[in-house]
Design a protein around this motif. Sequence first.
Motif, mmCIF file in Angstrom:
data_model
loop_
_atom_site.group_PDB
_atom_site.id
_atom_site.type_symbol
_atom_site.label_atom_id
_atom_site.label_comp_id
_atom_site.label_asym_id
_atom_site.label_seq_id
_atom_site.Cartn_x
_atom_site.Cartn_y
_atom_site.Cartn_z
ATOM 1 N N GLN A 94 -1.662 -7.057 7.931
ATOM 2 C CA GLN A 94 -0.309 -7.372 7.506
ATOM 3 C C GLN A 94 -0.089 -8.880 7.366
ATOM 4 O O GLN A 94 0.893 -9.313 6.753
ATOM 5 N N PRO A 97 -0.900 -9.270 3.167
ATOM 6 C CA PRO A 97 -0.956 -7.930 2.568
ATOM 7 C C PRO A 97 -1.531 -7.920 1.166
ATOM 8 O O PRO A 97 -2.193 -6.947 0.774
ATOM 9 N N PRO A 152 5.421 -1.731 5.740
ATOM 10 C CA PRO A 152 4.542 -2.872 6.026
ATOM 11 C C PRO A 152 3.076 -2.503 6.200
ATOM 12 O O PRO A 152 2.212 -3.374 6.155
ATOM 13 N N ARG A 153 2.771 -1.216 6.392
ATOM 14 C CA ARG A 153 1.379 -0.787 6.516
ATOM 15 C C ARG A 153 0.794 -0.325 5.177
ATOM 16 O O ARG A 153 -0.390 0.003 5.089
#
Length: 342
Positions: A94, A97, A152-153
């Motif tokens: 993260q 990314p 966010p993943r």
Amino acid sequence: MKQDKKETALVAGGAGFIGSHLCRALLRQGFDVICLDNLLTARRSNLLALEAERGFSFVRGDVVDPLPAVITERGADITRIYNLACAASPPLYQADPEHTMLTNVVGTDRLLRLAERAGARFLLSSTSEVYGDPERHPQSEEYRGSVSCTGPRACYDEGKRAAEAMTFDFARSGRAEVRVARIFNTYGPHMNPDDGRVVSNLVCQALLGLPVTIYGDGSQTRSFCYVEDMVKALMLLMESDIAGDEPVNLGNPEERTIAELLDAIRAQVDREIEVEHRPLPVDDPTRRRPDIGRARALLGWAPETGLAEGLARTVDWFARELARNAPGVTKEEDAPRAAIAV
């Protein structure tokens, strides 16, 4: 799997946690090994014992960029390509990314094209994260997952899903012979002490006498596979005669809560441990357990190392690392904070 003649394996991400163990095992099996790594999240120290080995070479490079000439020039010699290139813990993937997504998509494309030119067999290290926060338990390869494509993943989860799609497209069009491994939580020596994975963080915090951080109430589950078992599975999958048109789960089907993991670590470090609870990260899976029926049937593989045995080796390794004042974990303010991560 001992080789009758010398063959060359390229391990992208070979300086990383699993990759460095894989490089060592391939050398023992008689392969020449080219390790390609950008060292952004890996540690060169993982390779110190290998660099004196005959048949081993290290190339610093990023799979997002065109492959280094030293690799493309040896393309005809390469018979196996293991793609382990990508940060695998949430704090690391993260942090950048865009690079994570490009590593999975562009990097996989570059390595597949190399495999096509060389006539090499290609193995993609995918992940249990393609299942997201699963609504089916345990997770079998037929399950399509419950992934947040905007969270966010997503750079990692969706990046790996795209890498799988590209890999199977190459296989369907007859451009490369492929294998796809969906790797579940793996632990052992050579983990980065501050990489954000739950085993490394809890072990390091416990050894340093710091409060250990548990996200949520500790009831979320993972299934922990010792790294030597995982490397054996990857090599069996690569050398198997399967069609390669379907992914294979690799992991330990023994499900543990994070609270149970902490109890097992407490037994190894033999000291009082203070626990600090924090909220669960966004999109963090609450349960994770592989169905490894396909791996059992196709590879004759199942993990052999129990959690207590694997943790004993892991704790011993981390204790030696911390005694050498490993960067990032020598002071309380720099100590790792546990995340529930792959």
